[in-house]
Enzyme design. Structure first.
Site, PDB file in Angstrom:
ATOM      1  N   LYS A  65      40.262  48.944  52.259  1.00  0.00           N
ATOM      2  CA  LYS A  65      38.795  48.898  52.288  1.00  0.00           C
ATOM      3  C   LYS A  65      38.284  47.463  52.370  1.00  0.00           C
ATOM      4  CE  LYS A  65      38.429  49.715  47.354  1.00  0.00           C
ATOM      5  NZ  LYS A  65      38.573  48.314  46.980  1.00  0.00           N
TER       6      LYS A  65
ATOM      7  N   ARG B  69      46.892  50.291  38.298  1.00  0.00           N
ATOM      8  CA  ARG B  69      45.635  50.334  39.060  1.00  0.00           C
ATOM      9  C   ARG B  69      45.436  51.713  39.681  1.00  0.00           C
ATOM     10  NH1 ARG B  69      46.531  45.725  43.038  1.00  0.00           N
ATOM     11  NH2 ARG B  69      44.399  45.994  43.763  1.00  0.00           N
TER      12      ARG B  69
ATOM     13  N   ARG C 251      51.792  42.838  50.105  1.00  0.00           N
ATOM     14  CA  ARG C 251      50.587  42.126  50.552  1.00  0.00           C
ATOM     15  C   ARG C 251      50.615  40.654  50.133  1.00  0.00           C
ATOM     16  NH1 ARG C 251      44.908  44.947  49.357  1.00  0.00           N
ATOM     17  NH2 ARG C 251      45.584  44.870  47.186  1.00  0.00           N
TER      18      ARG C 251
ATOM     19  N   ARG D  15      33.057  51.637  40.342  1.00  0.00           N
ATOM     20  CA  ARG D  15      34.408  52.146  40.123  1.00  0.00           C
ATOM     21  C   ARG D  15      34.458  53.135  38.976  1.00  0.00           C
ATOM     22  NH1 ARG D  15      37.295  47.388  42.340  1.00  0.00           N
ATOM     23  NH2 ARG D  15      39.525  47.727  42.414  1.00  0.00           N
TER      24      ARG D  15
ATOM     25  N   ARG E 193      48.971  38.476  44.815  1.00  0.00           N
ATOM     26  CA  ARG E 193      48.072  38.707  43.675  1.00  0.00           C
ATOM     27  C   ARG E 193      48.863  39.201  42.471  1.00  0.00           C
ATOM     28  NH1 ARG E 193      43.115  42.311  45.794  1.00  0.00           N
ATOM     29  NH2 ARG E 193      43.474  43.221  43.751  1.00  0.00           N
TER      30      ARG E 193
HETATM   31  P1  AMP Z   1      39.868  44.608  43.766  1.00  0.00           P
HETATM   32  O1  AMP Z   1      40.026  43.303  44.455  1.00  0.00           O
HETATM   33  O2  AMP Z   1      38.645  45.352  44.197  1.00  0.00           O
HETATM   34  O3  AMP Z   1      41.114  45.461  43.837  1.00  0.00           O
HETATM   35  O4  AMP Z   1      39.647  44.284  42.208  1.00  0.00           O
HETATM   36  C1  AMP Z   1      40.617  43.598  41.462  1.00  0.00           C
HETATM   37  C2  AMP Z   1      40.437  43.842  39.970  1.00  0.00           C
HETATM   38  O5  AMP Z   1      39.142  43.380  39.554  1.00  0.00           O
HETATM   39  C3  AMP Z   1      40.469  45.292  39.521  1.00  0.00           C
HETATM   40  O6  AMP Z   1      41.792  45.773  39.350  1.00  0.00           O
HETATM   41  C4  AMP Z   1      39.690  45.226  38.219  1.00  0.00           C
HETATM   42  O7  AMP Z   1      40.464  44.664  37.183  1.00  0.00           O
HETATM   43  C5  AMP Z   1      38.609  44.234  38.554  1.00  0.00           C
HETATM   44  N1  AMP Z   1      37.412  44.913  39.131  1.00  0.00           N
HETATM   45  C6  AMP Z   1      36.896  44.728  40.387  1.00  0.00           C
HETATM   46  N2  AMP Z   1      35.802  45.494  40.577  1.00  0.00           N
HETATM   47  C7  AMP Z   1      35.635  46.194  39.416  1.00  0.00           C
HETATM   48  C8  AMP Z   1      34.691  47.164  38.989  1.00  0.00           C
HETATM   49  N3  AMP Z   1      33.696  47.604  39.787  1.00  0.00           N
HETATM   50  N4  AMP Z   1      34.819  47.663  37.726  1.00  0.00           N
HETATM   51  C9  AMP Z   1      35.793  47.247  36.902  1.00  0.00           C
HETATM   52  N5  AMP Z   1      36.728  46.342  37.247  1.00  0.00           N
HETATM   53  C10 AMP Z   1      36.652  45.808  38.491  1.00  0.00           C
END
Ligand code: AMP
Length: 226
Positions: free
Chosen positions: A15, A175, A129, A90, A164
């Protein structure tokens, strides 16, 4: 009339990649809470120090933190025509807060694009990745599917590539668990509101983007080529 898109999909569903392309095609800013939180971590801010261990464990940060970030960011002038939310909401409480926030501004979520990919594929994608460490560049690679010409180095800007912390296999498992337990209920939430659209996320980024464009096109005037 604002166009407010939400990208929904598990970690590794692509995404982020699709969001970047949509950002260009729709000329709307992409707001990634993950990117914003990682930036806070990289800068060692108070917020960054608070969320770093939560993120590294693959858990979700508290709703109040991300809701505050999004409330502030969506109020900026570049969001006047709308925005693309990548990684927010989320949880159901985040979605409810977003709904209230947008209603207060006389708008709502226009469409939720759900990028669908099976769990086994997701683990492989995340574990392989690699990201360019230069934030201005942000190129994304995969050690098998899209390797850089020189191992560990970005083809585009020459910066080192990084893995990451939360793309390690254990964290990816966490996750995915968090996704199924806390985020997947948003599918029903948005289906009830009539704005959910599913997109098959398996294929090359180009193939998936064709599907994404087909879904977005009827709703949005101004997508390139429309
Ligand atoms: P992402 O890059 O979107 O996969 O986000 C990486 C990490 O940031 C996630 O695994 C969460 O720990 C935190 N995170 C990002 N967006 C949110 C959200 N909307 N609610 C809670 N945690 C978030």
């Amino acid at each position: 009339m604002m166009t407010n898109l939400v990208l929904l999909g598990p970690p590794g569903s692509g995404k982020g990649t699709q969001g970047e392309r949509l950002e260009e095609a729709l000329e709307l800013p992409r707001l990634s809470t993950g990117d914003m939180l990682r930036e806070a971590v990289a800068h060692g801010t108070e917020l960054g120090r608070k969320v770093a261990p939560i993120m590294a464990a693959g858990a979700l940060v508290p709703d109040a933190i991300v809701v505050g970030i999004i409330r502030e960011r969506t109020g900026k002038s570049d969001c006047a025509k709308g925005f693309i939310l990548d990684g927010f909401p989320r949880t159901i409480p985040q979605a409810e807060e977003l709904e209230r926030m947008l209603a207060g501004r006389g708008t709502s979520v226009t469409m939720v694009m759900n990028v669908e990919v099976a769990d086994e594929v997701l683990v492989r994608r995340c574990v392989g990745r690699r990201l360019c460490s230069n934030k201005e560049c942000g190129a994304i690679y995969h050690v098998e599917a899209k390797p850089p010409l020189k191992e560990g180095v970005c083809d585009l800007c020459g910066s080192p590539l990084v893995h990451r912390a939360d793309d390690r296999e254990e964290a990816v498992g966490e996750r995915l668990k968090a996704y199924h337990a806390q985020t997947q209920p948003l599918e029903a939430y948005y289906a009830e509101r009539g704005v959910l659209r599913g997109v098959d996320g398996v294929g090359t980024p180009d193939e998936v983007f064709e599907r994404v464009e087909a879904v977005v096109k009827p709703l949005v005037v101004g997508i390139s080529g429309a």
